[in-house]
Design a protein around this motif. Structure first.
Motif, PDB file in Angstrom:
ATOM      1  N   SER A  53       0.820  -1.214   0.000  1.00 24.78           N
ATOM      2  CA  SER A  53       0.000   0.000   0.000  1.00 24.78           C
ATOM      3  C   SER A  53       0.855   1.264   0.000  1.00 24.78           C
ATOM      4  O   SER A  53       0.403   2.323  -0.452  1.00 24.78           O
ATOM      5  N   GLU A  54       2.075   1.160   0.487  1.00 22.91           N
ATOM      6  CA  GLU A  54       2.959   2.316   0.550  1.00 22.91           C
ATOM      7  C   GLU A  54       3.605   2.626  -0.795  1.00 22.91           C
ATOM      8  O   GLU A  54       4.035   3.750  -1.037  1.00 22.91           O
ATOM      9  N   TRP A  55       3.673   1.609  -1.670  1.00 24.45           N
ATOM     10  CA  TRP A  55       4.436   1.762  -2.900  1.00 24.45           C
ATOM     11  C   TRP A  55       3.619   1.618  -4.184  1.00 24.45           C
ATOM     12  O   TRP A  55       3.999   2.137  -5.229  1.00 24.45           O
ATOM     13  N   GLN A  56       2.502   0.922  -4.133  1.00 24.74           N
ATOM     14  CA  GLN A  56       1.785   0.579  -5.359  1.00 24.74           C
ATOM     15  C   GLN A  56       1.390   1.808  -6.187  1.00 24.74           C
ATOM     16  O   GLN A  56       1.614   1.847  -7.402  1.00 24.74           O
ATOM     17  N   GLU A  57       0.805   2.795  -5.544  1.00 25.46           N
ATOM     18  CA  GLU A  57       0.356   3.983  -6.277  1.00 25.46           C
ATOM     19  C   GLU A  57       1.541   4.710  -6.911  1.00 25.46           C
ATOM     20  O   GLU A  57       1.468   5.160  -8.059  1.00 25.46           O
ATOM     21  N   ALA A  58       2.655   4.795  -6.168  1.00 28.80           N
ATOM     22  CA  ALA A  58       3.842   5.474  -6.694  1.00 28.80           C
ATOM     23  C   ALA A  58       4.416   4.729  -7.888  1.00 28.80           C
ATOM     24  O   ALA A  58       4.902   5.347  -8.844  1.00 28.80           O
ATOM     25  N   VAL A  59       4.355   3.399  -7.851  1.00 23.75           N
ATOM     26  CA  VAL A  59       4.857   2.594  -8.966  1.00 23.75           C
ATOM     27  C   VAL A  59       3.985   2.801 -10.204  1.00 23.75           C
ATOM     28  O   VAL A  59       4.485   2.935 -11.327  1.00 23.75           O
ATOM     29  N   HIS A  60       2.673   2.840 -10.000  1.00 20.77           N
ATOM     30  CA  HIS A  60       1.764   3.089 -11.118  1.00 20.77           C
ATOM     31  C   HIS A  60       2.016   4.478 -11.726  1.00 20.77           C
ATOM     32  O   HIS A  60       2.002   4.645 -12.958  1.00 20.77           O
ATOM     33  N   GLU A  61       2.246   5.473 -10.866  1.00 21.63           N
ATOM     34  CA  GLU A  61       2.532   6.829 -11.351  1.00 21.63           C
ATOM     35  C   GLU A  61       3.843   6.846 -12.124  1.00 21.63           C
ATOM     36  O   GLU A  61       3.988   7.573 -13.116  1.00 21.63           O
ATOM     37  N   MET A  62       4.809   6.072 -11.665  1.00 21.59           N
ATOM     38  CA  MET A  62       6.089   5.992 -12.351  1.00 21.59           C
ATOM     39  C   MET A  62       5.912   5.518 -13.792  1.00 21.59           C
ATOM     40  O   MET A  62       6.464   6.100 -14.727  1.00 21.59           O
ATOM     41  N   ILE A  63       5.103   4.467 -13.962  1.00 20.10           N
ATOM     42  CA  ILE A  63       4.870   3.930 -15.301  1.00 20.10           C
ATOM     43  C   ILE A  63       4.148   4.952 -16.173  1.00 20.10           C
ATOM     44  O   ILE A  63       4.490   5.167 -17.344  1.00 20.10           O
ATOM     45  N   LYS A  64       3.136   5.614 -15.620  1.00 17.91           N
ATOM     46  CA  LYS A  64       2.374   6.607 -16.380  1.00 17.91           C
ATOM     47  C   LYS A  64       3.209   7.833 -16.750  1.00 17.91           C
ATOM     48  O   LYS A  64       2.865   8.572 -17.689  1.00 17.91           O
ATOM     49  N   SER A  65       4.287   8.064 -16.020  1.00 14.48           N
ATOM     50  CA  SER A  65       5.119   9.249 -16.270  1.00 14.48           C
ATOM     51  C   SER A  65       6.184   9.013 -17.342  1.00 14.48           C
ATOM     52  O   SER A  65       6.818   9.963 -17.797  1.00 14.48           O
ATOM     53  N   ILE A  66       6.378   7.767 -17.741  1.00 16.33           N
ATOM     54  CA  ILE A  66       7.484   7.432 -18.656  1.00 16.33           C
ATOM     55  C   ILE A  66       7.340   8.149 -19.989  1.00 16.33           C
ATOM     56  O   ILE A  66       6.287   8.106 -20.622  1.00 16.33           O
ATOM     57  N   GLN A  67       8.421   8.767 -20.389  1.00 15.17           N
ATOM     58  CA  GLN A  67       8.499   9.398 -21.701  1.00 15.17           C
ATOM     59  C   GLN A  67       9.811   8.992 -22.359  1.00 15.17           C
ATOM     60  O   GLN A  67      10.865   9.032 -21.724  1.00 15.17           O
ATOM     61  N   MET A  68       9.724   8.576 -23.610  1.00 14.02           N
ATOM     62  CA  MET A  68      10.922   8.112 -24.336  1.00 14.02           C
ATOM     63  C   MET A  68      11.100   8.906 -25.624  1.00 14.02           C
ATOM     64  O   MET A  68      10.133   9.347 -26.213  1.00 14.02           O
TER      65      MET A  68
END
Length: 211
Positions: free
Chosen positions: A196-211
């Protein structure tokens, strides 16, 4: 004679009056002519300042938690609380952990493992099979098994809780994508009781990816 003097005085008064009236008018015109370029210059300065302020706001909005990796080929929002531990090469592998070394994030980019954006969904199916095989009979609770489109790039995701007979269940999030024609792997693990401490942050990390 007196009549002539009176006419002269009246003429002088009219001349002074006309001069007094016309002088302010000419001054306003001159001031207006001088003010026009100053107004344009002022507007340009204001516009330049506004653009600068907007750029600063955009940079400030992009900066918190955002990092650039793999020779600036990719940027993403790193979960707070993680610090870099290993940078084997700028184009191969990055490792981040929390202060207690219980949480780990690995990002690997293998230039020799060629792939395409269209082939990423196949990698997800392949990895699901590998994860099920490596579980050695342990129960897997699947949270996500899908391919998302993020900023124009396909990112395959396997998110799962891996049970353990020892009681130390693991929250495991793996993502794959194509970066510069090669396979990119993002692997995040944490104790299941800290999910619960990390899941939301991990999802945000994926959504933030730009290549």
């Amino acid at each position: 004679m007196k009549k002539w003097i009176a006419v002269s005085l009246i003429t002088a008064v009219i001349a002074v009056s006309i001069s007094a009236c016309s002088f302010p008018g000419s001054k306003v015109k001159d001031a207006g002519e001088n003010r026009t370029p100053l107004t344009v210059e002022h507007e340009q300065q204001e516009q330049g300042q506004e653009e600068k302020d907007n750029n600063n706001l955009e940079n400030e909005a992009a900066e918190p938690g955002m990092i650039k990796v793999f020779s600036n080929m990719m940027s993403l929002k790193l979960p707070q609380g993680l610090e870099v531990q290993a940078n084997e090469t700028s184009n191969a592998k990055l490792v981040y952990t929390d202060s207690h070394k219980k949480v780990k994030l690995e990002m690997k980019h293998d230039p020799e493992q060629m792939t395409t954006d269209a082939g990423i969904d196949g990698a997800r199916l392949k990895m699901r099979g590998i994860m099920e095989q490596d579980s050695e009979g342990e129960k897997l609770e699947w949270l996500k098994d899908e391919t998302q489109l993020v900023h124009g790039k396909h990112i395959a995701i396997n998110e799962v809780i891996i049970s353990s007979k020892k009681g130390d269940d693991t929250y495991h999030f793996v993502a794959w994508a194509e970066l510069d024609g090669a396979l990119l792997e993002i692997d995040f693990t944490a104790p299941a009781n800290e999910r619960s401490e990390w899941q939301e942050a991990v999802h945000e990390m994926i959504k933030s990816i730009q290549m």
